[in-house]
Scaffold this motif. Structure first.
Motif, PDB file in Angstrom:
ATOM      1  N   SER A   1       1.971  21.560  23.332  1.00 16.92           N
ATOM      2  CA  SER A   1       1.350  22.152  22.143  1.00 16.92           C
ATOM      3  C   SER A   1       0.866  23.556  22.495  1.00 16.92           C
ATOM      4  CB  SER A   1       0.148  21.301  21.706  1.00 16.92           C
ATOM      5  OG  SER A   1      -0.869  21.411  22.690  1.00 16.92           O
ATOM      6  N   LEU A   2       0.284  24.239  21.497  1.00 15.01           N
ATOM      7  CA  LEU A   2      -0.249  25.581  21.781  1.00 15.01           C
ATOM      8  C   LEU A   2      -1.349  25.517  22.840  1.00 15.01           C
ATOM      9  CD1 LEU A   2      -0.495  27.143  18.192  1.00 15.01           C
ATOM     10  CD2 LEU A   2       1.191  27.676  19.974  1.00 15.01           C
TER      11      LEU A   2
ATOM     12  N   TYR B   1       5.863  20.689  17.856  1.00 12.84           N
ATOM     13  CA  TYR B   1       4.600  21.086  17.220  1.00 12.84           C
ATOM     14  C   TYR B   1       4.784  22.216  16.197  1.00 12.84           C
ATOM     15  CZ  TYR B   1       4.544  25.052  20.473  1.00 12.84           C
ATOM     16  OH  TYR B   1       4.875  26.189  21.159  1.00 12.84           O
ATOM     17  N   MET B   2       5.799  23.061  16.385  1.00 12.69           N
ATOM     18  CA  MET B   2       5.997  24.165  15.425  1.00 12.69           C
ATOM     19  C   MET B   2       7.006  23.811  14.330  1.00 12.69           C
ATOM     20  SD  MET B   2       8.161  24.359  17.975  1.00 12.69           S
ATOM     21  CE  MET B   2       7.976  25.374  19.439  1.00 12.69           C
TER      22      MET B   2
ATOM     23  N   GLU C   1       4.398  29.262   7.942  1.00 10.87           N
ATOM     24  CA  GLU C   1       3.567  28.628   8.978  1.00 10.87           C
ATOM     25  C   GLU C   1       4.388  28.385  10.247  1.00 10.87           C
ATOM     26  OE1 GLU C   1       0.697  24.873   8.725  1.00 10.87           O
ATOM     27  OE2 GLU C   1       1.020  25.871   6.794  1.00 10.87           O
TER      28      GLU C   1
ATOM     29  N   LEU D   1       3.620  29.895  13.926  1.00 18.90           N
ATOM     30  CA  LEU D   1       3.495  29.066  15.144  1.00 18.90           C
ATOM     31  C   LEU D   1       4.465  29.543  16.232  1.00 18.90           C
ATOM     32  CD1 LEU D   1       3.094  25.584  13.434  1.00 18.90           C
ATOM     33  CD2 LEU D   1       1.453  26.615  15.032  1.00 18.90           C
TER      34      LEU D   1
ATOM     35  N   GLN E   1       3.004  32.757  17.693  1.00 19.93           N
ATOM     36  CA  GLN E   1       1.902  32.422  18.608  1.00 19.93           C
ATOM     37  C   GLN E   1       2.451  31.907  19.938  1.00 19.93           C
ATOM     38  OE1 GLN E   1      -0.347  30.091  15.512  1.00 19.93           O
ATOM     39  NE2 GLN E   1      -1.922  30.198  17.097  1.00 19.93           N
ATOM     40  N   SER E   2       3.488  31.081  19.859  1.00 20.10           N
ATOM     41  CA  SER E   2       4.089  30.505  21.071  1.00 20.10           C
ATOM     42  C   SER E   2       4.673  31.603  21.945  1.00 20.10           C
ATOM     43  CB  SER E   2       5.201  29.516  20.704  1.00 20.10           C
ATOM     44  OG  SER E   2       4.713  28.519  19.855  1.00 20.10           O
TER      45      SER E   2
END
Ligand code: 3PG
Length: 214
Positions: free
Chosen positions: A162-163, A182-183, A196, A200, A203-204
């Motif tokens: 996960s993040l 998770y994304m 979204e 994600l 962010q990853s």
């Protein structure tokens, strides 16, 4: 690592995708991943229509890397390749299935977590393994322990990433890339939350960059 493995490693994360509506969702999903800087997908055969999704992604986004996941049989390897899949991911270590992929000339990342799995992978001449299920099998501590007798492998941990723990994994030089859903959760895909998903992915990618530069 070969060119494909180096490209996957450069991206750093591999979305593990299960599509309930491949005709509807494959193209917007691929677009969302690419927009987020993650032009790679592992489309799992645990849902019917995986080949349809692979073909749609490959046709619409020829520069994207698209692989087939949860591949259990040689028939699925054939189906995935016919759809344009560029790599195969299997949940466990099946030496016959790996040998078949090598014979037909497609990269394969079998799920390995034990010394026996790794030894089998060594005999098959593999360089990059999926480490699955990662967190449930001992996570980074187990990956580090395994790399003592088997320093020749890079691994792609999947399962429980996960993040929150992505940076810890990516920092370790044994990690080629991290896989995860998770994304690309069922909620995000089924409800068309493409922005979204892109966020994600972004962010990853930031986490991967920071972890590697830090
Ligand atoms: C896989 O098949 O690689 C896993 O189901 C993905 O694991 P995750 O859902 O915990 O990310």
């Amino acid at each position: 690592m070969n060119a494909l493995q180096t490209r996957i490693s450069g991206i750093g994360v591999v979305p593990v995708i299960k599509l309930n509506h491949p005709e509807r969702d494959a193209v917007p999903l691929a677009q969302a991943l690419i927009a987020g800087g993650v032009p790679v997908a592992e489309v799992t055969f645990r849902a019917a229509g995986a080949a349809v999704a692979i073909q749609a992604m490959r046709t619409n986004f020829p520069d994207m890397l698209v692989g087939a996941g949860t591949v259990l049989t040689t028939a699925q390897v054939d189906e995935a390749m016919a759809a344009g899949a560029q790599f195969i991911v299997t949940p466990g270590m099946d030496p016959d299935l790996v040998a078949y992929c090598q014979k037909v000339g497609i990269d394969v990342f079998p799920g390995c977590t034990t010394p026996t799995d790794y030894h089998t992978a060594y005999k098959l001449g593999l360089e990059v393994l999926k480490f699955f299920p990662a967190e449930q099998s001992g996570g980074l501590a187990k990956i580090k322990a395994m790399s003592a007798p088997f320093p020749m492998f890079k691994v792609m941990p999947t399962g429980g990433i996960s993040l929150k723990n992505l940076a810890d994994y990516i920092k370790n030089p044994v990690i080629a890339a991290c896989g995860g859903s998770y994304m690309v959760t069922a909620d995000l895909i089924d409800n068309g939350k493409w922005e979204e998903i892109t966020a994600l992915c972004r962010q990853s990618v930031e986490i991967v960059k920071a972890a590697r530069n830090g």
